[in-house]
Design an enzyme around this catalytic site. Structure first.
Site, PDB file in Angstrom:
ATOM      1  N   ASP A  15     -42.991 -72.222  22.706  1.00 17.95           N
ATOM      2  CA  ASP A  15     -42.179 -71.250  22.017  1.00 17.95           C
ATOM      3  C   ASP A  15     -40.726 -71.287  23.156  1.00 17.95           C
ATOM      4  O   ASP A  15     -40.861 -70.965  23.933  1.00 17.95           O
ATOM      5  CB  ASP A  15     -42.596 -70.107  21.683  1.00 17.95           C
ATOM      6  N   ASN A  49     -28.763 -69.265  18.521  1.00 12.73           N
ATOM      7  CA  ASN A  49     -27.997 -69.439  17.499  1.00 12.73           C
ATOM      8  C   ASN A  49     -27.059 -68.539  17.170  1.00 12.73           C
ATOM      9  O   ASN A  49     -25.919 -68.918  16.747  1.00 12.73           O
ATOM     10  CB  ASN A  49     -29.268 -68.971  16.253  1.00 12.73           C
ATOM     11  N   ASP A 105     -29.784 -76.157  16.332  1.00 15.01           N
ATOM     12  CA  ASP A 105     -30.431 -77.314  15.931  1.00 15.01           C
ATOM     13  C   ASP A 105     -30.581 -78.611  16.848  1.00 15.01           C
ATOM     14  O   ASP A 105     -31.615 -79.276  17.193  1.00 15.01           O
ATOM     15  CB  ASP A 105     -29.898 -78.049  14.528  1.00 15.01           C
ATOM     16  N   GLU A 149     -38.908 -72.389  16.157  1.00 19.32           N
ATOM     17  CA  GLU A 149     -38.741 -72.886  17.610  1.00 19.32           C
ATOM     18  C   GLU A 149     -40.239 -72.995  18.167  1.00 19.32           C
ATOM     19  O   GLU A 149     -40.075 -72.991  19.391  1.00 19.32           O
ATOM     20  CB  GLU A 149     -38.017 -71.937  18.131  1.00 19.32           C
TER      21      GLU A 149
END
Length: 536
Positions: free
Chosen positions: A276, A284, A293, A319
């Protein structure tokens, strides 16, 4: 004869008495005879006042009471025993007529629809109508929150109004298409304008459908249903994740079953690791979803290039990534993932003129039994991942039985109505929240909530917040919560049926969702879990 006055008096009597008995967690004992007298009185009066639902429930409770042979009740026991009476009385207090049939529990995997429109009345209308069809709906009245929630919650269909302030619907589509070029998510545009140029522009921008306002609700629902079906068929037919080109979670099940059969034949043990990316939401928020991304696709390529040829890498969701190590025990898997972590932390990313580095946390489990299901294996690896994050992130942990402590979920009910607090606490304590140990707390106002310091507790937090309260109303509480800038807090605002202004303010301030009173407990539990799981 008008019975409404007497009905209201009876409802008030029930709510006050039940609240007195059930609100406190202290060891207050209530005699069985006292409960019997109360229910007997309610049964007789409700029948006279033609409150059939309350009459039937009180009659049933009296029959059950006679079979228990109890002398005294604890507050917690009585709260559970009277829960159905509490809920129906509450409903009668908000509506003149209530159907006795209970709403069926929804499937935990119902589609999620996102509606973006600055017209709160339309949001309320569409949300209520679509949720009666069994779908879950989230709404946004501001563009920034809408885009952020789209990436966080990954809806199955998006409905966008063309005419929005600050950033119009076409600009929002442009933001979403950065993501949607890699993921199939149907987009439906709505508008009061139905001219040829507007329609053509919508389809050129990437819309899958265009619907003119005012909206025919039945037709609208049918068209949404068709888009959801297309999404479902597409998802079931694709085995590769569009963004990363890794295998997706649907193919993981196939590979796991195949590996288990191989293990049974040849005793070739295998292991699973969950990786993770640390603080991905902050990436973000700070650098934008395009950069997010890029981090995901770069990480995916790194894993594909740096694992062995017989190991398989999957994008599990968001993620999170899974590596299935063939013919490998967890000790060897630990060595490999530790090497991956050391190498990946040296990779340099650049965005907005800044240089930054990315780490990940990982949990590993070995498949040691031929009876181990994929779900239990993933749960074990997830427990180890949870430990790695609690120990500071950027580390690898292996599963063992001492890691079985589940994640903590703190649900705080903030409402000045004692019957609501008691009812919600009772039902939520009975609810099961997968992979979480729930802690339910109730507060009669905002100041008592903040004075408790509960937001400081480590874990996920969920606030069920009444919009109208004395001392500090729900909007003020929400403002103060959002000022803490905590990423582990989700908020559902409770509003009245005609509270468009409150809904508008709540959505603008960042509430994750709202529910109108009265509501069904099954809906509330489902909503909590969906929001938590989608944000994982």
């Amino acid at each position: 004869m008008d019975l409404s006055k007497y009905r209201n008096l009876l409802i008030k009597k029930i709510m006050e008495q039940v609240a007195e008995w059930c609100e406190s967690d202290a060891e207050i004992m209530i005699s069985n005879s006292e409960v019997h007298r109360f229910l007997h009185s309610i049964k007789g009066t409700s029948g006279t006042l033609e409150l059939e639902g309350i009459h039937r429930i009180s009659e049933t409770l009296l029959e059950q009471l006679s079979s228990f042979h109890k002398k005294e009740w604890k507050g917690q026991e009585l709260r559970e025993f009277l829960s159905e009476l509490m809920e129906l009385t509450y409903s009668y207090g908000h509506f003149e007529e209530v159907e006795m049939k209970k709403q069926q529990s929804r499937n935990g995997d119902v589609p999620l629809i996102q509606i973006i429109d600055d017209d709160i009345s339309i949001l309320i209308l569409l949300k209520d109508f679509l949720e009666k069809k069994g779908w879950m709906v989230i709404t946004n009245s501001t563009s920034n929150k809408a885009v952020s929630q789209y990436f966080d919650l990954q809806p199955d269909c998006v409905v966008i109004d063309v005419n929005l302030p600050n950033k119009n619907g076409f600009e929002i589509i442009e933001d979403l298409q950065i993501h949607s070029n890699k993921h199939f998510v149907p987009i439906v545009m709505i508008s009061v304008f139905n001219d040829r140029n507007t329609r053509i522009k919508a389809f050129k921008m990437g819309a899958d459908d265009f619907i003119q306002k005012p909206i025919d609700l039945e037709e609208f629902a049918v068209r949404i249903e068709r888009h959801l079906l297309r999404k479902q068929i597409y998802d079931q037919s694709v085995l590769l994740d569009e963004l990363t080109n890794l295998y997706n979670r649907r193919y993981l099940k196939v590979v796991y079953d195949r590996s288990m059969e191989e293990w049974k034949r040849n005793n070739q043990q295998f292991s699973i690791a969950i990786l993770d990316i640390d603080y991905f939401k902050k990436i973000n928020d700070r650098y934008g979803h395009v950069t997010g991304d890029l981090v995901l696709s770069t990480f995916a390529l790194f894993l594909a290039e740096n694992t062995r040829s017989n190991d398989l890498v999957f994008r599990y969701g968001g993620e999170e990534f899974i590596i299935l190590f063939q013919n490998t025990d967890y000790h060897k898997a630990y060595e490999i993932v530790s090497r991956l972590l050391a190498d990946f932390t040296t990779k340099c990313f650049e965005a907005n003129g800044e240089v930054f580095f990315v780490t990940f946390s990982a949990g590993i489990t070995g498949i040691c039994s031929k009876e181990t299901t994929m779900d239990s294996a993933i749960n074990a690896a997830d427990q180890a991942l949870y430990t790695a994050k609690n120990l500071g992130r950027s580390r690898v942990e292996c599963f063992n039985q001492s890691l079985m402590e589940q994640k903590k979920l703190f649900i705080s009910v903030i409402d000045d109505d004692p019957i609501i607090r008691s009812m919600l606490k009772s039902r939520l304590q009975e609810a099961e929240f997968n992979h979480y140990v729930s802690n339910i707390h109730t507060f009669e106002n905002g100041p008592s909530f903040f004075q408790s310091g509960i937001l400081e507790y480590p874990g996920e937090h969920f606030l069920i917040l009444d919009g109208v309260m004395p001392i500090m109303d729900g909007i003020e509480v929400l403002q103060k919560v959002k000022q803490t800038e905590r990423n582990n807090v989700s908020v559902i605002m409770l509003t009245g049926r005609n509270s468009e202004d409150d809904i508008a303010k709540a959505l603008e301030l960042g509430a994750d969702d709202y529910m109108t009173k009265p509501f069904h407990m099954n809906d509330l539990q489902e909503r909590i879990m969906r929001l938590i799981q989608r944000k994982k």
